[in-house]
Design an enzyme around this catalytic site. Sequence first.
Site, short mmCIF file in Angstrom:
data_model
loop_
_atom_site.label_atom_id
_atom_site.label_comp_id
_atom_site.label_asym_id
_atom_site.label_seq_id
_atom_site.Cartn_x
_atom_site.Cartn_y
_atom_site.Cartn_z
N LYS A 166 7.98 0.29 0.79
CA LYS A 166 8.71 0.38 -0.38
C LYS A 166 10.21 1.33 -1.01
O LYS A 166 11.33 0.03 -1.20
CB LYS A 166 7.80 0.59 -1.99
CG LYS A 166 6.53 -0.77 -1.40
CD LYS A 166 5.47 -0.23 -2.74
CE LYS A 166 4.91 1.18 -2.83
NZ LYS A 166 3.91 1.09 -1.84
N GLU A 170 -0.62 14.25 -1.47
CA GLU A 170 -1.51 13.63 -0.91
C GLU A 170 -2.25 14.28 0.30
O GLU A 170 -2.88 13.19 0.93
CB GLU A 170 -0.36 12.06 -0.64
CG GLU A 170 0.41 11.79 -1.78
CD GLU A 170 1.40 10.53 -1.19
OE1 GLU A 170 2.01 10.71 -0.21
OE2 GLU A 170 2.03 9.83 -1.69
N GLN A 190 -3.64 7.17 -15.08
CA GLN A 190 -3.12 5.69 -15.24
C GLN A 190 -2.22 5.42 -16.61
O GLN A 190 -1.40 4.46 -16.32
CB GLN A 190 -4.35 4.77 -15.53
CG GLN A 190 -4.47 4.99 -14.39
CD GLN A 190 -3.64 4.88 -12.91
OE1 GLN A 190 -4.10 4.64 -12.01
NE2 GLN A 190 -3.39 3.59 -13.43
N THR A 216 11.95 2.67 1.44
CA THR A 216 13.13 1.75 1.93
C THR A 216 13.69 0.79 1.92
O THR A 216 14.32 0.38 1.94
CB THR A 216 12.24 1.79 3.53
OG1 THR A 216 11.08 3.78 3.94
CG2 THR A 216 13.09 2.19 5.27
N GLU A 243 9.71 -1.20 -7.44
CA GLU A 243 9.15 -0.46 -6.15
C GLU A 243 7.77 -0.80 -7.36
O GLU A 243 7.41 0.28 -8.84
CB GLU A 243 9.85 0.71 -6.38
CG GLU A 243 8.56 1.71 -5.03
CD GLU A 243 9.24 2.82 -4.26
OE1 GLU A 243 10.03 2.55 -5.09
OE2 GLU A 243 7.89 3.27 -3.76
N ASN A 262 1.25 -1.51 -0.32
CA ASN A 262 0.12 0.15 -0.09
C ASN A 262 0.90 1.46 0.05
O ASN A 262 2.23 1.22 0.27
CB ASN A 262 -1.02 0.26 1.21
CG ASN A 262 -2.65 1.09 1.52
OD1 ASN A 262 -2.26 2.09 0.36
ND2 ASN A 262 -3.28 0.68 2.20
N GLU A 314 10.33 4.27 -7.86
CA GLU A 314 9.28 4.29 -8.49
C GLU A 314 9.22 5.75 -9.29
O GLU A 314 9.30 6.38 -8.68
CB GLU A 314 8.32 4.54 -7.36
CG GLU A 314 6.21 4.51 -8.69
CD GLU A 314 5.45 4.49 -7.38
OE1 GLU A 314 4.80 3.81 -7.15
OE2 GLU A 314 5.51 5.10 -6.50
N GLY A 372 2.62 4.63 1.39
CA GLY A 372 3.40 4.79 2.52
C GLY A 372 4.08 2.95 3.58
O GLY A 372 3.67 3.26 4.46
N SER A 373 3.64 2.26 2.99
CA SER A 373 3.91 0.76 3.21
C SER A 373 5.56 -0.06 3.31
O SER A 373 6.05 -0.37 4.25
CB SER A 373 3.59 -0.37 2.66
OG SER A 373 3.96 -0.46 1.32
P1 DGT Z 1 6.24 4.04 -0.12
O1 DGT Z 1 8.15 3.80 -0.25
O2 DGT Z 1 5.79 2.31 1.02
O3 DGT Z 1 5.69 4.92 1.33
O4 DGT Z 1 5.57 4.47 -1.22
P2 DGT Z 1 4.83 5.24 -1.37
O5 DGT Z 1 3.66 5.36 -1.32
O6 DGT Z 1 6.00 6.68 -1.74
O7 DGT Z 1 4.50 4.58 -3.16
P3 DGT Z 1 2.96 4.29 -3.99
O8 DGT Z 1 3.22 3.96 -5.38
O9 DGT Z 1 2.17 3.37 -2.82
O10 DGT Z 1 2.31 5.69 -4.03
C1 DGT Z 1 3.22 6.74 -4.60
C2 DGT Z 1 1.74 7.77 -5.25
O11 DGT Z 1 1.33 7.61 -6.27
C3 DGT Z 1 0.41 7.72 -4.04
O12 DGT Z 1 -0.20 8.36 -3.99
C4 DGT Z 1 -0.13 6.26 -4.66
C5 DGT Z 1 -0.05 6.75 -5.92
N1 DGT Z 1 0.04 5.63 -7.04
C6 DGT Z 1 1.09 5.13 -7.33
N2 DGT Z 1 1.30 4.25 -7.96
C7 DGT Z 1 -0.63 4.25 -9.03
C8 DGT Z 1 -1.14 4.37 -9.76
O13 DGT Z 1 -1.19 3.38 -10.36
N3 DGT Z 1 -2.51 4.79 -9.58
C9 DGT Z 1 -2.89 5.83 -8.62
N4 DGT Z 1 -4.10 6.57 -8.69
N5 DGT Z 1 -2.14 5.94 -7.92
C10 DGT Z 1 -0.90 6.01 -7.77
#
Ligand code: DGT
Length: 222
Positions: free
Chosen positions: A25, A163, A72, A27, A95, A20, A43, A22-23
């Site tokens: 990834k 966010e 998307q 780190t 990621e 999810n 990512e 903020g899980s």
């Molecule tokens: P981490 O290191 O686990 O904290 O990872 P995050 O939260 O930096 O990375 P991620 O991929 O879970 O999310 C980064 C932002 O991008 C988050 O606001 C959700 C969004 N996001 C990532 N992939 C997609 C996608 O395919 N579609 C949509 N709508 N949002 C996405």
Amino acid sequence: MENKRIKLHHSPFTVLVEGNIGSGKTTFLNYFKQYQNVCTLAEPIEMWKNCGGHNLLRYMYEDRERWGFTFQSYVQLTMLKQHTFQTNSSIKLMERSIYSARYCFVEKMIRDDILPPPSASVIDEWFKWATSNTICPVDLIIYLRASPEVVYQRMRERNREEEKSVPLQYLREMHEMHENWLYHKTMFTCPAPVLVVNADLDKSVILEEYRKVTPNIFSTCL
Ligand code: DGT
């Protein structure tokens, strides 16, 4: 004319790091940077924040119906670039992936009626073409499994501008999408075996948890 076909000269053991928002990834990926034979691909969030000068991530959160398809489409392209990225390393850690984009985020938009059926079909045609052409091979999935309340707290703390409006309820729903795909396996197929990591743990002890899965990543590719 130059032959521009995509060729995978070397096929590293490919690991997807999923979980999810903020899980942890990033780190997790950073932990593996210490190993020379591991290529880590973060990512492409910076690309999502600047596509020809446009912050698509921000637009998507501001108005999911207006920008969902645009966002998307671009996520899918940037993920394809990651999947086809050439490396001489024996292990490639990514990621997220084209799979979580489709199975979690696009699926959620379809269920929420954010993506009209024709738009979803276009995304799906690209997705099916990409994943049936051996350009997105996967050997292992690491699922960083965290509770929505914990990731919500982390998201608030990191305070990413885009966010700010994301509610806990959205994280709960995205948690369910990940759970159904990777844990209960009731939704879609997993492109590779899944290893579950307890990602609720605090930063002070999480490295020990990462250490535990290291042999799984290294032994299978030797
Ligand atoms: P981490 O290191 O686990 O904290 O990872 P995050 O939260 O930096 O990375 P991620 O991929 O879970 O999310 C980064 C932002 O991008 C988050 O606001 C959700 C969004 N996001 C990532 N992939 C997609 C996608 O395919 N579609 C949509 N709508 N949002 C996405």
